[in-house]
Design a protein around this motif. Structure first.
Motif, short mmCIF file in Angstrom:
data_model
loop_
_atom_site.label_atom_id
_atom_site.label_comp_id
_atom_site.label_asym_id
_atom_site.label_seq_id
_atom_site.Cartn_x
_atom_site.Cartn_y
_atom_site.Cartn_z
N PHE A 58 0.71 -1.07 0.44
CA PHE A 58 0.04 -0.07 0.22
C PHE A 58 1.24 0.93 0.24
CE2 PHE A 58 0.39 -0.96 4.79
CZ PHE A 58 0.94 0.02 4.99
N ASP A 59 -0.09 2.22 -0.33
CA ASP A 59 0.81 4.09 -0.18
C ASP A 59 2.49 4.24 0.77
OD1 ASP A 59 -0.60 4.50 -2.46
OD2 ASP A 59 -2.22 5.40 -2.03
N CYS A 60 2.15 4.23 2.12
CA CYS A 60 3.14 4.67 2.44
C CYS A 60 3.83 2.87 3.29
CB CYS A 60 2.73 5.08 3.36
SG CYS A 60 2.14 4.43 4.93
N LEU A 61 3.58 2.24 2.78
CA LEU A 61 4.36 0.67 3.35
C LEU A 61 6.28 0.75 3.43
CD1 LEU A 61 4.19 -2.16 4.78
CD2 LEU A 61 4.38 -2.86 1.98
N GLU A 62 6.56 0.91 2.04
CA GLU A 62 8.13 1.07 1.91
C GLU A 62 8.98 2.15 2.74
OE1 GLU A 62 6.11 5.25 -0.47
OE2 GLU A 62 5.42 2.75 -0.06
N GLU A 63 8.44 2.82 3.38
CA GLU A 63 8.60 3.63 4.85
C GLU A 63 9.44 2.45 5.71
OE1 GLU A 63 6.60 6.85 6.38
OE2 GLU A 63 5.35 7.57 4.62
N LEU A 64 8.70 1.59 5.82
CA LEU A 64 9.34 0.24 6.82
C LEU A 64 9.48 -0.98 6.14
CD1 LEU A 64 8.75 -0.75 9.22
CD2 LEU A 64 6.62 -0.98 9.31
N VAL A 65 8.82 -1.44 4.60
CA VAL A 65 9.46 -2.78 4.47
C VAL A 65 9.84 -2.29 2.83
CG1 VAL A 65 8.48 -4.83 3.95
CG2 VAL A 65 7.93 -3.97 5.47
N VAL A 66 10.77 -2.72 3.13
CA VAL A 66 11.92 -2.21 1.91
C VAL A 66 12.29 -3.66 1.04
CG1 VAL A 66 13.60 -1.19 0.38
CG2 VAL A 66 12.83 -0.08 2.35
N ASP A 67 11.09 -3.51 -0.36
CA ASP A 67 11.47 -5.06 -1.27
C ASP A 67 12.65 -5.41 -1.55
OD1 ASP A 67 9.70 -7.49 -2.21
OD2 ASP A 67 9.69 -6.25 -3.77
N GLY A 68 13.11 -6.48 -1.26
CA GLY A 68 14.30 -7.26 -1.37
C GLY A 68 15.35 -6.88 -0.54
N VAL A 69 15.24 -6.13 1.14
CA VAL A 69 16.19 -5.59 1.85
C VAL A 69 15.79 -5.76 3.04
CG1 VAL A 69 17.45 -3.83 2.74
CG2 VAL A 69 16.28 -3.23 0.50
N ASN A 70 14.44 -6.38 3.62
CA ASN A 70 14.36 -6.77 4.47
C ASN A 70 12.69 -7.90 5.25
OD1 ASN A 70 12.29 -4.91 4.44
ND2 ASN A 70 13.06 -3.16 6.32
N GLY A 71 12.89 -7.39 3.78
CA GLY A 71 11.03 -8.78 3.58
C GLY A 71 11.04 -8.22 2.06
N ARG A 72 9.20 -8.83 1.97
CA ARG A 72 9.55 -8.80 0.54
C ARG A 72 7.93 -7.99 0.56
NH1 ARG A 72 11.63 -11.79 -3.62
NH2 ARG A 72 9.90 -10.31 -4.45
N VAL A 73 7.37 -7.51 -0.79
CA VAL A 73 6.00 -6.62 -0.80
C VAL A 73 4.73 -7.69 -1.97
CG1 VAL A 73 4.79 -4.69 -1.30
CG2 VAL A 73 6.69 -4.41 -0.32
N PHE A 74 3.91 -8.03 -1.64
CA PHE A 74 2.91 -8.54 -2.26
C PHE A 74 1.94 -7.97 -2.57
CE2 PHE A 74 1.98 -10.11 1.69
CZ PHE A 74 0.78 -10.13 1.66
N ASP A 75 1.46 -7.72 -4.12
CA ASP A 75 -0.07 -7.30 -4.33
C ASP A 75 -1.54 -8.40 -5.01
OD1 ASP A 75 -0.03 -4.52 -4.55
OD2 ASP A 75 0.91 -5.28 -6.49
N THR A 76 -0.44 -9.60 -5.05
CA THR A 76 -1.27 -11.23 -5.03
C THR A 76 -1.19 -11.79 -4.14
OG1 THR A 76 -0.33 -11.89 -7.01
CG2 THR A 76 -1.82 -9.86 -7.70
N SER A 77 -2.74 -12.92 -4.19
CA SER A 77 -1.92 -13.96 -3.02
C SER A 77 -1.24 -14.72 -4.10
CB SER A 77 -3.29 -14.30 -2.98
OG SER A 77 -4.08 -15.10 -3.72
#
Length: 164
Positions: A58-77
């Protein structure tokens, strides 16, 4: 449909909660923000125990979770399932040198490490709440709090004149 699965919930004491989180290899956050400005506190709990997460984008998630650095971010199941499979599988076989999210020094290390371990190391190096507060917010809030408010009294004076 889940006839062979049972889910039990229990109450944990505050001291047991981080112990339980610390036992996890990977955390999942399905939090979404209706305002677009709030962050999932459970992710902070997991990061406090150095547990990497897969988090719903979601919009501001990258302030906390950085994809490929401290976790992963997903859009779909499907993306979540792929990420979980990839991360949990990497624990058994280590990472390959083709993974672009891993630092070159870690790729050159003769001992392969998992992507989850790389994320844990990055979480360990993250600024903690107090450090982040002091660096980003403290001065802004103290300045705003010490600045006298300017009050526009012209509207009050105009309404007083109309009433008289």
């Amino acid at each position: 449909r889940l006839t062979h699965i049972s889910i039990f919930t229990m109450w944990l004491t505050p001291s047991d909660y981080p112990k339980l989180l610390g036992c996890a290899d990977l955390g999942i956050s399905l939090h979404t923000s209706t305002s677009g400005i709030d962050l999932p506190m459970k992710v902070l709990d997991m990061f406090g125990c150095e547990v990497p997460v897969c988090a719903k984008k979601f919009d501001c998630l990258e302030e906390l979770v950085v994809d490929g650095v401290n976790g992963r971010v997903f859009d779909t199941s499907d993306q979540l399932a792929d990420q979980m499979f990839q991360l949990l599988l990497s624990q058994n076989g280590g990472i390959s040198s083709s993974n672009e999210n891993v630092s070159k020094s870690e790729m050159n290390n003769s001992e392969k490490i998992s992507m989850l371990e790389c994320y844990r190391k990055n979480i360990h190096g993250m600024a903690r709440w107090r450090e982040n507060w002091n660096e980003c917010a403290k001065q802004v809030i103290w300045t705003a709090a010490s600045t006298p408010l300017s009050v526009d009294t012209t509207k009050d004076e105009e309404s007083d004149k109309k009433e008289n």
